[in-house]
Design a protein around this motif. Structure first.
Motif, PDB file in Angstrom:
ATOM      1  N   GLY A 252       0.802  -1.214   0.000  1.00  0.00           N
ATOM      2  CA  GLY A 252       0.000   0.000   0.000  1.00  0.00           C
ATOM      3  C   GLY A 252       0.841   1.273   0.000  1.00  0.00           C
ATOM      4  O   GLY A 252       0.313   2.360   0.173  1.00  0.00           O
ATOM      5  N   ASN A 253       2.157   1.124  -0.130  1.00  0.00           N
ATOM      6  CA  ASN A 253       3.063   2.261  -0.273  1.00  0.00           C
ATOM      7  C   ASN A 253       3.417   2.959   1.038  1.00  0.00           C
ATOM      8  O   ASN A 253       3.898   4.083   1.021  1.00  0.00           O
ATOM      9  N   ARG A 254       3.169   2.332   2.205  1.00  0.00           N
ATOM     10  CA  ARG A 254       3.596   2.927   3.470  1.00  0.00           C
ATOM     11  C   ARG A 254       5.079   2.631   3.691  1.00  0.00           C
ATOM     12  O   ARG A 254       5.505   1.476   3.618  1.00  0.00           O
ATOM     13  N   LEU A 255       5.819   3.696   3.975  1.00  0.00           N
ATOM     14  CA  LEU A 255       7.229   3.552   4.299  1.00  0.00           C
ATOM     15  C   LEU A 255       7.333   2.785   5.612  1.00  0.00           C
ATOM     16  O   LEU A 255       6.675   3.130   6.597  1.00  0.00           O
ATOM     17  N   THR A 256       8.178   1.728   5.651  1.00  0.00           N
ATOM     18  CA  THR A 256       8.254   0.860   6.828  1.00  0.00           C
ATOM     19  C   THR A 256       9.712   0.592   7.196  1.00  0.00           C
ATOM     20  O   THR A 256      10.542   0.328   6.318  1.00  0.00           O
ATOM     21  N   PHE A 257      10.007   0.682   8.498  1.00  0.00           N
ATOM     22  CA  PHE A 257      11.361   0.432   8.997  1.00  0.00           C
ATOM     23  C   PHE A 257      11.374  -0.844   9.820  1.00  0.00           C
ATOM     24  O   PHE A 257      10.425  -1.113  10.559  1.00  0.00           O
ATOM     25  N   PHE A 258      12.430  -1.614   9.726  1.00  0.00           N
ATOM     26  CA  PHE A 258      12.618  -2.732  10.651  1.00  0.00           C
ATOM     27  C   PHE A 258      14.094  -3.095  10.739  1.00  0.00           C
ATOM     28  O   PHE A 258      14.885  -2.747   9.858  1.00  0.00           O
ATOM     29  N   GLU A 259      14.464  -3.808  11.836  1.00  0.00           N
ATOM     30  CA  GLU A 259      15.865  -4.134  12.040  1.00  0.00           C
ATOM     31  C   GLU A 259      16.336  -5.158  11.036  1.00  0.00           C
ATOM     32  O   GLU A 259      15.636  -6.133  10.759  1.00  0.00           O
ATOM     33  N   GLY A 260      17.523  -4.943  10.504  1.00  0.00           N
ATOM     34  CA  GLY A 260      18.058  -5.902   9.553  1.00  0.00           C
ATOM     35  C   GLY A 260      19.271  -5.330   8.848  1.00  0.00           C
ATOM     36  O   GLY A 260      19.543  -4.129   8.914  1.00  0.00           O
ATOM     37  N   ASP A 261      19.979  -6.225   8.157  1.00  0.00           N
ATOM     38  CA  ASP A 261      21.198  -5.849   7.474  1.00  0.00           C
ATOM     39  C   ASP A 261      20.869  -5.631   5.998  1.00  0.00           C
ATOM     40  O   ASP A 261      20.431  -6.553   5.308  1.00  0.00           O
ATOM     41  N   PHE A 262      21.083  -4.409   5.529  1.00  0.00           N
ATOM     42  CA  PHE A 262      20.658  -4.088   4.172  1.00  0.00           C
ATOM     43  C   PHE A 262      21.334  -4.984   3.130  1.00  0.00           C
ATOM     44  O   PHE A 262      20.688  -5.457   2.196  1.00  0.00           O
ATOM     45  N   GLU A 263      22.628  -5.214   3.303  1.00  0.00           N
ATOM     46  CA  GLU A 263      23.323  -6.013   2.282  1.00  0.00           C
ATOM     47  C   GLU A 263      22.711  -7.406   2.150  1.00  0.00           C
ATOM     48  O   GLU A 263      22.606  -7.957   1.066  1.00  0.00           O
ATOM     49  N   ALA A 264      22.258  -7.943   3.287  1.00  0.00           N
ATOM     50  CA  ALA A 264      21.670  -9.286   3.250  1.00  0.00           C
ATOM     51  C   ALA A 264      20.239  -9.261   2.704  1.00  0.00           C
ATOM     52  O   ALA A 264      19.774 -10.227   2.113  1.00  0.00           O
ATOM     53  N   LEU A 265      19.547  -8.160   2.910  1.00  0.00           N
ATOM     54  CA  LEU A 265      18.107  -8.140   2.608  1.00  0.00           C
ATOM     55  C   LEU A 265      17.740  -7.352   1.352  1.00  0.00           C
ATOM     56  O   LEU A 265      16.582  -7.339   0.943  1.00  0.00           O
ATOM     57  N   ARG A 266      18.720  -6.687   0.739  1.00  0.00           N
ATOM     58  CA  ARG A 266      18.402  -5.771  -0.364  1.00  0.00           C
ATOM     59  C   ARG A 266      17.543  -6.444  -1.448  1.00  0.00           C
ATOM     60  O   ARG A 266      17.795  -7.562  -1.861  1.00  0.00           O
ATOM     61  N   GLY A 267      16.487  -5.744  -1.833  1.00  0.00           N
ATOM     62  CA  GLY A 267      15.653  -6.233  -2.923  1.00  0.00           C
ATOM     63  C   GLY A 267      14.750  -7.401  -2.558  1.00  0.00           C
ATOM     64  O   GLY A 267      14.043  -7.923  -3.415  1.00  0.00           O
ATOM     65  N   GLN A 268      14.766  -7.816  -1.283  1.00  0.00           N
ATOM     66  CA  GLN A 268      13.894  -8.940  -0.907  1.00  0.00           C
ATOM     67  C   GLN A 268      12.559  -8.436  -0.385  1.00  0.00           C
ATOM     68  O   GLN A 268      12.475  -7.366   0.214  1.00  0.00           O
ATOM     69  N   ILE A 269      11.546  -9.245  -0.601  1.00  0.00           N
ATOM     70  CA  ILE A 269      10.226  -8.901  -0.066  1.00  0.00           C
ATOM     71  C   ILE A 269      10.045  -9.709   1.217  1.00  0.00           C
ATOM     72  O   ILE A 269      10.020 -10.935   1.182  1.00  0.00           O
ATOM     73  N   MET A 270      10.010  -8.999   2.352  1.00  0.00           N
ATOM     74  CA  MET A 270      10.027  -9.667   3.653  1.00  0.00           C
ATOM     75  C   MET A 270       8.696  -9.493   4.379  1.00  0.00           C
ATOM     76  O   MET A 270       8.126  -8.403   4.376  1.00  0.00           O
ATOM     77  N   PRO A 271       8.237 -10.550   5.064  1.00  0.00           N
ATOM     78  CA  PRO A 271       7.075 -10.386   5.933  1.00  0.00           C
ATOM     79  C   PRO A 271       7.486  -9.645   7.209  1.00  0.00           C
ATOM     80  O   PRO A 271       8.464 -10.012   7.853  1.00  0.00           O
ATOM     81  N   VAL A 272       6.770  -8.588   7.518  1.00  0.00           N
ATOM     82  CA  VAL A 272       7.124  -7.752   8.669  1.00  0.00           C
ATOM     83  C   VAL A 272       5.876  -7.544   9.526  1.00  0.00           C
ATOM     84  O   VAL A 272       4.827  -7.144   9.014  1.00  0.00           O
ATOM     85  N   LYS A 273       6.017  -7.835  10.807  1.00  0.00           N
ATOM     86  CA  LYS A 273       4.898  -7.613  11.723  1.00  0.00           C
ATOM     87  C   LYS A 273       4.959  -6.171  12.220  1.00  0.00           C
ATOM     88  O   LYS A 273       5.961  -5.740  12.803  1.00  0.00           O
ATOM     89  N   ILE A 274       3.881  -5.422  11.984  1.00  0.00           N
ATOM     90  CA  ILE A 274       3.889  -3.991  12.299  1.00  0.00           C
ATOM     91  C   ILE A 274       3.641  -3.782  13.790  1.00  0.00           C
ATOM     92  O   ILE A 274       2.631  -4.240  14.342  1.00  0.00           O
ATOM     93  N   THR A 275       4.599  -3.083  14.437  1.00  0.00           N
ATOM     94  CA  THR A 275       4.509  -2.894  15.889  1.00  0.00           C
ATOM     95  C   THR A 275       4.239  -1.445  16.273  1.00  0.00           C
ATOM     96  O   THR A 275       3.927  -1.142  17.415  1.00  0.00           O
ATOM     97  N   GLU A 276       4.394  -0.527  15.329  1.00  0.00           N
ATOM     98  CA  GLU A 276       4.275   0.896  15.656  1.00  0.00           C
ATOM     99  C   GLU A 276       3.792   1.627  14.408  1.00  0.00           C
ATOM    100  O   GLU A 276       4.289   1.341  13.310  1.00  0.00           O
ATOM    101  N   THR A 277       2.848   2.527  14.588  1.00  0.00           N
ATOM    102  CA  THR A 277       2.368   3.260  13.413  1.00  0.00           C
ATOM    103  C   THR A 277       2.475   4.766  13.641  1.00  0.00           C
ATOM    104  O   THR A 277       2.282   5.255  14.750  1.00  0.00           O
ATOM    105  N   ARG A 278       2.805   5.485  12.579  1.00  0.00           N
ATOM    106  CA  ARG A 278       2.765   6.950  12.568  1.00  0.00           C
ATOM    107  C   ARG A 278       1.950   7.355  11.349  1.00  0.00           C
ATOM    108  O   ARG A 278       1.602   6.503  10.530  1.00  0.00           O
ATOM    109  N   ALA A 279       1.667   8.670  11.221  1.00  0.00           N
ATOM    110  CA  ALA A 279       0.782   9.096  10.140  1.00  0.00           C
ATOM    111  C   ALA A 279       1.273   8.584   8.785  1.00  0.00           C
ATOM    112  O   ALA A 279       0.503   8.044   8.006  1.00  0.00           O
ATOM    113  N   PHE A 280       2.562   8.746   8.509  1.00  0.00           N
ATOM    114  CA  PHE A 280       3.028   8.409   7.170  1.00  0.00           C
ATOM    115  C   PHE A 280       4.097   7.321   7.132  1.00  0.00           C
ATOM    116  O   PHE A 280       4.707   7.088   6.101  1.00  0.00           O
TER     117      PHE A 280
END
Ligand code: SAH
Ligand code: SF4
Ligand code: F3S
Length: 451
Positions: free
Chosen positions: A410-438
């Motif tokens: 849905g185009n919401r910018l999302t942050f989570f802990e992880g190593d970019f080099e290992a995860l770059r370009g991957q589609i990961m399941p992320v459990k949302i724990t915190e929400t802000r307006a955007f």
């Protein structure tokens, strides 16, 4: 041999300009030049400019003024003004900033190489005549290695009374479906995962292609195009922008719901919630028609996210008419809304009308609208709490190296802990724990199969 020329590109304005800048940077690379981060270290500076509102244009002049001064000390500095201010001002711009070497409208972006050759041969060049945009043979220098823009239609055939875009971007010109698909296949091979198809009114795609019929039925509609390109190998997600309510058909809505790679996020500007104003703007639809589109989207894709553009303080807008805009925003509950105070633009009809509003009223309405937008966006964000979202990892969080960032479908910018080099370009399941307006924060779930 002398050192290669160093270039620096600054981009203002919309996604169309960003895509053009990537192509122009690709051309500069092909000419053997090297990109540098610092404008003051560059021998060639290219401003790709925007004139949608007065403040966008003023920003260009302030950047340009600084480099024009530098050129007085460093005469071999090449200054290029591309994009919409260049098209709008043409020769006038030379009178205002005579240090500029090359002025080129957006339709000339792919011709940067030959235009620069004329400059290096000692000419001052202005390229603003309308042209047929040539299929691009250069490789864009894309900013991301994961997500990419692909143009599908250039220009705009509407005549909204406030807008400079038709004057500066010219008439609609659709690319051939085969060329679009070929570019997408190449991106898929290069490892790109997400493509955003681009056009000012993307859903008007295809009207100008041979094979289109005069009675309004087209062999190549945007819906046909989506079906034709949606299965490109390697590309996992498809987005598109911007949609015009006049051309947003039920068939398109059903097709988006049916095609799994099409993300359920739609950017459909409404501009005003009031029918009189919509008419004065020349938008060609009513508030009711707009709401019908939204209802249809939500009936087929209940979780779809929605964004739009709106203008406040259009000439003659009354308080009651402005409240219609607030009411529409309240009803729809957008996930995001780009808002702007009306800015009179040269060469547009509305700029000449006498019923202009004062800046204070416009500013006040903009603030009230933005307040409502943030409130609605925060409400919309809350639906994600506790949910598992699929996030395409696009970059490291620039503010926290322990985190990566990406977007939900849905185009919401999302942050989570992880190593970019290992995860770059991957589609990961992320459990949302915190929400802000955007934006959202979550925790990565390890897929059961891997764990
Ligand atoms: N083609 C798209 C929008 C392109 S311009 C469409 O029709 O929806 C991007 C946005 O800039 C517009 O949606 C509008 O909200 C805003 N805009 C355009 N001209 C403007 C002006 N004169 N003053 C303020 N905002 C403007
Ligand atoms: Fe401007 Fe209207 Fe064209 Fe959009 S549709 S670019 S607002 S003239
Ligand atoms: Fe600006 Fe031109 Fe885009 S005026 S918004 S850069 S089409």
């Amino acid at each position: 041999m002398s050192a290669p020329r160093r270039y620096h590109v600054v981009t203002f304005g919309c996604q169309m300009n960003k895509a053009d800048s990537e192509r122009m940077a690709g051309i500069l690379d092909d000419l053997g030049m090297v990109a540098v981060e610092e404008p003051d270290e560059a021998d060639l500076i290219l401003y790709n400019t925007c004139t949608i509102r007065d403040n966008a244009e003023q920003k260009v002049y302030s950047y340009l003024g600084k480099q024009a001064k530098r050129k007085q000390q460093q005469p071999d500095l090449t200054l290029v003004v591309a994009g919409c201010v260049a098209q709008q001002e043409g020769e006038q711009l030379l009178r205002r900033v005579p240090e500029v070497d090359l002025i080129m409208g957006p339709q000339h972006a792919n011709r940067l190489g030959e235009l620069l050759e004329q400059v290096f041969n000692g000419s001052q060049v202005v390229a603003t005549e309308p042209v047929h945009i040539l299929e691009d043979i250069t490789k864009p220098r894309r900013e991301s290695e994961i997500t990419a823009w692909v143009n599908v239609i250039y220009g705009c055939n509407e005549r909204c009374t406030y807008c400079v875009v038709p004057n500066v971007r010219g008439v609609e010109q659709s690319r051939y479906p085969q060329d679009i698909r070929r570019e997408m296949e190449e991106l898929g091979r290069q490892g790109y995962r997400e493509i955003t198809l681009l056009g000012q009114n993307i859903d008007a795609y295809g009207r100008d292609l041979p094979g289109s019929t005069a009675d309004g039925r087209h062999l190549h509609t945007f819906t046909d195009l989506l079906r034709y390109v949606h299965d490109v190998e390697g590309i996992e997600r498809l987005r598109f922008a911007t949609s015009h309510p006049r051309y947003f058909t039920e068939r398109l809505i059903h097709t988006c719901a049916e095609l799994p790679k099409v993300c359920e996020h739609f950017h459909i500007p409404f501009q005003s919630g009031d029918n009189e104003l919509l008419k004065a703007m020349g938008r060609g639809y009513t508030r009711e028609k707009y709401l019908r589109i939204i209802d249809t989207i939500r009936s087929v894709m209940p979780d779809a996210s929605l964004s739009a553009d709106a203008i406040v303080g259009f000439p003659g807008e009354t308080e009651a008419q402005f409240e219609q805009t607030l009411d529409l925003v309240d009803r729809v509950g957008f996930d995001q809304l780009n808002t702007a105070a009306y800015s009179p633009r040269p060469g547009t009809p509305a700029a000449l009308w006498e019923n202009q509003l004062d800046e204070e009223t416009k500013g006040d309405r903009l603030q009230r609208l933005n307040h409502l937008v943030a409130q609605k966006a925060a409400e919309r964000s809350q639906r994600y709490l506790g949910r598992t979202e699929l996030v395409l990892v696009e970059a490291q969080n620039p503010k926290n190296a322990a985190q990566v960032m990406g977007r939900t479908e849905g185009n919401r910018l999302t942050f989570f802990e992880g190593d970019f080099e290992a995860l770059r370009g991957q589609i990961m399941p992320v459990k949302i724990t915190e929400t802000r307006a955007f934006s959202l924060t979550g925790e990565r779930l390890v897929p059961a199969a891997i764990a």
